[in-house]
Design an enzyme around this catalytic site. Structure first.
Site, PDB file in Angstrom:
ATOM      1  N   GLU A   1      32.853  45.023 -47.066  1.00 57.96           N
ATOM      2  CA  GLU A   1      33.918  45.435 -47.968  1.00 57.96           C
ATOM      3  C   GLU A   1      34.720  44.287 -48.559  1.00 57.96           C
ATOM      4  O   GLU A   1      35.300  44.412 -49.634  1.00 57.96           O
ATOM      5  CB  GLU A   1      34.844  46.413 -47.233  1.00 57.96           C
ATOM      6  CG  GLU A   1      34.182  47.774 -47.138  1.00 57.96           C
ATOM      7  CD  GLU A   1      34.807  48.694 -46.119  1.00 57.96           C
ATOM      8  OE1 GLU A   1      35.578  49.562 -46.529  1.00 57.96           O
ATOM      9  OE2 GLU A   1      34.523  48.552 -44.919  1.00 57.96           O
TER      10      GLU A   1
ATOM     11  N   ARG B   1      30.543  34.164 -37.991  1.00 55.47           N
ATOM     12  CA  ARG B   1      29.176  33.672 -38.127  1.00 55.47           C
ATOM     13  C   ARG B   1      28.379  34.605 -39.042  1.00 55.47           C
ATOM     14  O   ARG B   1      28.499  35.823 -38.943  1.00 55.47           O
ATOM     15  CB  ARG B   1      28.552  33.662 -36.738  1.00 55.47           C
ATOM     16  CG  ARG B   1      27.169  33.136 -36.675  1.00 55.47           C
ATOM     17  CD  ARG B   1      26.727  33.187 -35.218  1.00 55.47           C
ATOM     18  NE  ARG B   1      25.352  32.861 -35.073  1.00 55.47           N
ATOM     19  CZ  ARG B   1      24.633  33.223 -34.007  1.00 55.47           C
ATOM     20  NH1 ARG B   1      25.224  33.905 -33.044  1.00 55.47           N
ATOM     21  NH2 ARG B   1      23.378  32.894 -33.918  1.00 55.47           N
ATOM     22  N   ILE B   2      27.599  34.021 -39.922  1.00 57.85           N
ATOM     23  CA  ILE B   2      26.778  34.827 -40.829  1.00 57.85           C
ATOM     24  C   ILE B   2      25.426  35.071 -40.149  1.00 57.85           C
ATOM     25  O   ILE B   2      24.687  34.129 -39.855  1.00 57.85           O
ATOM     26  CB  ILE B   2      26.613  34.102 -42.189  1.00 57.85           C
ATOM     27  CG1 ILE B   2      27.987  33.954 -42.883  1.00 57.85           C
ATOM     28  CG2 ILE B   2      25.631  34.846 -43.089  1.00 57.85           C
ATOM     29  CD1 ILE B   2      28.699  35.242 -43.230  1.00 57.85           C
ATOM     30  N   LEU B   3      25.107  36.331 -39.910  1.00 60.52           N
ATOM     31  CA  LEU B   3      23.934  36.678 -39.102  1.00 60.52           C
ATOM     32  C   LEU B   3      22.646  36.627 -39.912  1.00 60.52           C
ATOM     33  O   LEU B   3      21.584  36.327 -39.377  1.00 60.52           O
ATOM     34  CB  LEU B   3      24.107  38.077 -38.508  1.00 60.52           C
ATOM     35  CG  LEU B   3      25.359  38.233 -37.631  1.00 60.52           C
ATOM     36  CD1 LEU B   3      25.476  39.668 -37.138  1.00 60.52           C
ATOM     37  CD2 LEU B   3      25.337  37.257 -36.461  1.00 60.52           C
TER      38      LEU B   3
ATOM     39  N   GLN C   1      25.654  41.527 -49.803  1.00 55.72           N
ATOM     40  CA  GLN C   1      26.788  42.434 -49.616  1.00 55.72           C
ATOM     41  C   GLN C   1      28.044  41.891 -50.298  1.00 55.72           C
ATOM     42  O   GLN C   1      28.787  42.625 -50.945  1.00 55.72           O
ATOM     43  CB  GLN C   1      27.098  42.556 -48.124  1.00 55.72           C
ATOM     44  CG  GLN C   1      26.100  43.359 -47.378  1.00 55.72           C
ATOM     45  CD  GLN C   1      26.604  44.774 -47.271  1.00 55.72           C
ATOM     46  OE1 GLN C   1      26.571  45.527 -48.225  1.00 55.72           O
ATOM     47  NE2 GLN C   1      27.107  45.113 -46.116  1.00 55.72           N
TER      48      GLN C   1
END
Ligand code: MOS
Length: 749
Positions: free
Chosen positions: A716, A640-642, A650
């Site tokens: 990363e 899930r993308i917060l 990022q």
């Protein structure tokens, strides 16, 4: 997880999942943010290191008399008068709580030289200019030994390390060489990646001050305040509570600020000798001399496939470099263990010691260089087989982890490829290389898989809820500009039922709860999130108790939910009480709780990683060999993308760094002397705006039921697969396969 009730926030969207702007953003753009070198301290003196100009040997004499007579000089520090400093422990993810340094050499304790650039003295003066001038007057004589610096010459001496990130360095399934020999389709090639150096926008800096009771305070540009605290305590023989490391803002780290480096210990030593607060802010050149980067590698990838397109063999082996004082075998061979199904497999890596600055973590260490080799090889095999490279990957998608045998906690890589291919227009791409041209420009499209594992560490969080209805989350976390504070404020606000502006986050100070919270391994957000969850739960239990019999919550033997600034009985609109009301009635100004999240056992139970599909279009000038990246689409599967704003930023940043890794960056060592020859941004090239096209990012946004908030790390993965996607696009454009990074124009002529 079956042993735990599902997290009520897992799928629910409040502030989480929305593109909240960074809470620190305004201060940064207004110039109000203070970085390590910018703290104003009374009586501050300036320290400059004197660096070795040989790579191996011993100091015979060191003469600082001219430096000491130079105007403004307060002290010179050499092995003769440096305070006693012990050897620090090395980076180790299994002992995060002890802190660590990138090199375990004792700093300035003897005359031994282990790399070109090693500090041999420090000069402290009233101004930076005086310190720099005096440092140039220190005369050092050495006896030189032959330095081992050429990876090319020494790679044959490489040996198998005892472990790679705690795992067996070599692993085999079946008989891969035999299966490879018998395979219907095969490729077998060697890929090379160079030394790379860290170039965060903020060069490394520290300010150190000792108080009368022998306590040490350090402002440090670090991504691990607690790790630095423990490492410094060990070096100076102090109790950890007598060391405080402060880092409210960090101008990028990428792994280069994750461990303690010499300059921070030297700064503290210089402050002790000079008996005043001291600043050591490294110049860009000094960052190259004192701070290591990514190891060079040589990797063989041999892939065999059967007639049906299924992999018969994956062989991925090779060599990297480290030093005797870093002992860090960059883990490129862990990547192929988790990506594709194959009947047989052989992975392994060797390592050779060089006399260079300690190599260290650099954004997706291992995975970034490992995916370059593996994902280039898969592309090469796809051309051999005359099959679409996306289709080849889909055909070999594993059902379980190929080497661990465990279930994936959440893996939707095929979906990321499907969505990415559609958005990028992959189906319109001609299969044959060299088939698109625009004047002098040859055009090609390439694709590669991105991969980065999920890590999490136990973390401690302190939570204070005050009678004015506000809340403060406190953790020794680190903010390098990723959105650490913003996302945890969104999280805490959702759990507490408070508006965003009533929640704040204190971080970047080792006096906050002591736990191994590192802004590294793409682990920080998940680690803190798990602790915020248990801290909020504890605070709620205490508040219900505190509310007592006079509260509308009294006797509520039912579920309580947080909303509208307080606690309410689930399903009852108005039966509840605000935090402010509970605290005021109890005569309290605030309540404060501290909680620590447990060990991340889910990581052992499942195969857990972030995934992605990198689609790149490159244009290659067929006269000059110049490469321009003209289009990019990254399609990610990171749980899930917060916060879409900070997460996408990022992922984009990782891809930009991947463009640098593929096309520009390379540390050049004089292989006779081991001296870095290009220690400046004029000669060590990183991508600038004109090198970077608009980077489109899409993501699956499918929560992982086994991670805090359903999220995976995003810090990363963006760099992984990026260099391969570029190399693959260049091959598609030109028919030239470059297996040697960086792909500079000379290699394309
Ligand atoms: Mo990352 S290389 O763990 O900052």
């Amino acid at each position: 997880m079956p042993d735990k009730a599902p997290d009520p926030l897992l799928h629910k969207h409040g502030y989480l999942g929305t593109p909240v702007s960074r809470v620190d953003g305004q201060r940064k753009v207004k110039g109000e943010a203070r970085f390590a070198a910018e703290f104003e301290i009374e009586n501050l003196a300036y320290a400059v290191p004197v660096c070795s100009t040989i790579a191996k040997g011993r100091i015979t004499t060191i003469d600082a008399s001219d430096a000491e007579r130079s105007p403004g000089v307060i002290a010179t520090v050499t092995a003769q008068n440096a305070p006693k400093m012990k050897r620090p422990p090395l980076m180790d993810v299994r002992h995060m709580d002890k802190g660590f340094a990138a090199s375990d050499l004792a700093v300035l304790q003897d005359g031994e030289i282990s790399w070109d650039g090693q500090p041999v003295a420090v000069v402290v003066a009233e101004t930076l200019e005086q310190a720099e001038h005096a440092a140039s007057l220190v005369r050092v004589e050495y006896v030189e030994k032959t330095a081992r610096v050429s990876f090319e010459d020494l790679k044959a001496e490489a040996t198998v390390p005892s472990a790679v990130m705690g795992e067996d360095p070599e692993l085999a399934i079946g008989n891969p060489e035999k299966a490879f020999a018998a395979a219907a389709f095969k490729v077998d090639n060697v890929y090379r990646t160079p030394h790379y150096n860290h170039n965060a926008i903020e060069p490394h800096a520290a300010i150190a001050a000792w108080d009368e009771d022998g306590r040490l305070t350090v402002f440090d540009s670090t991504q691990f305040v607690n790790g630095c605290k423990h490492a410094l305590a060990g070096i100076f023989g102090l109790n950890a509570e007598n060391v405080r490391v402060i880092a409210p803002f960090v101008g990028g780290g990428f792994g280069g600020k994750a461990a303690l480096w010499n300059h921070t210990a030297l700064c503290a030593a210089a402050a002790k000798v000079a008996n005043c607060p001291v600043k050591m802010a490294l110049s860009r050149e000094e960052v190259f001399r004192l701070i290591g980067g990514r190891t060079p590698s040589e990797q063989r990838v041999a892939l065999g496939a059967d007639e049906d397109g299924k992999f018969a063999a994956i062989i991925h082996t090779g060599v990297t470099a480290t030093t005797t004082h870093a002992k860090f075998p960059e883990q490129f061979s862990l990547t192929p263990r988790h990506l594709y199904a194959s009947r047989t497999m052989s992975v392994g890596q060797k390592v050779v010691n060089l006399d260079t600055v300690a190599n260290t973590w650099m954004r997706a260490p291992g995975e970034s260089i490992g995916t370059f080799a593996l994902e280039s090889a898969i592309d090469e095999l796809a051309y051999e087989m005359k099959i679409d490279p996306v289709e080849l990957r889909r055909l070999n998608e594993p059902e379980k982890d190929p080497t661990k045998g465990t279930e994936f906690s959440s893996r939707h890589l095929v979906e990321a490829f499907r969505r990415g291919a559609e958005k990028f227009g992959w189906s319109g791409r001609p299969a044959e290389p060299c088939s698109q041209r625009d004047g002098k420009w040859l055009i090609g499209q390439g694709v590669a898989t991105a991969y980065y594992p999920v890590f999490r560490f136990p973390a401690a969080v302190r939570l204070r809820i005050s009678a004015d209805g506000s809340a403060v989350v406190q953790a020794a976390a680190n903010e390098m500009g990723m959105g650490t504070a913003t996302v945890q404020i969104q999280h805490a606000a959702d759990r507490l039922g408070l508006p965003l502006e009533m929640v704040s986050f204190r971080y970047g100070d080792s006096d906050l709860p002591d736990s191994p919270i590192i802004a590294g391994g793409s682990s920080q957000t998940g680690s803190i999130a798990a602790a915020v969850q248990v801290a909020v739960e504890k605070a709620h239990r205490e508040l219900v108790k505190l509310a007592g019999n006079g509260s509308p919550l009294a006797g509520a033997n039912v579920e309580i939910e947080a909303r509208d600034g307080g606690l309410f009985v689930s399903g009852e609109e108005s039966r509840g009480e605000t935090y402010a009301s509970i605290l005021k009635r109890a005569g309290r100004d605030f309540i404060e709780v501290e909680e620590t999240s447990g060990m991340p056992f889910e990581v052992m139970k499942y195969s857990m990683a972030s995934y992605g599909a990198q689609f790149c279009e490159a244009r290659v000038n067929h006269e000059s060999g110049e490469v321009r990246i003209s289009r990019w689409l990254g399609s990610f599967d990171c749980g899930r993308i917060l916060n879409p704003k900070t997460a996408v930023s990022q992922l984009r940043g990782g891809i930009v760094m991947g463009i640098g890794m593929a096309l520009a960056e390379e540390t050049l060592l004089d292989t006779r002397r081991g001296r870095i020859m290009n220690p400046s941004l004029a000669e060590y090239h990183v991508p600038v705006h004109l090198d970077v096209p608009h980077i489109e990012i899409i993501y699956n946004d499918i929560p992982d039921e086994h991670t805090p908030l359903g999220a995976h790390g995003v810090g990363e993965i963006g760099i992984t697969g990026a260099a391969a996607a570029i190399a693959n696009a260049i091959f598609h454009a030109t028919g030239k396969r470059i297996r040697d990074l960086p792909i500079t124009l000379d290699k394309l002529l």
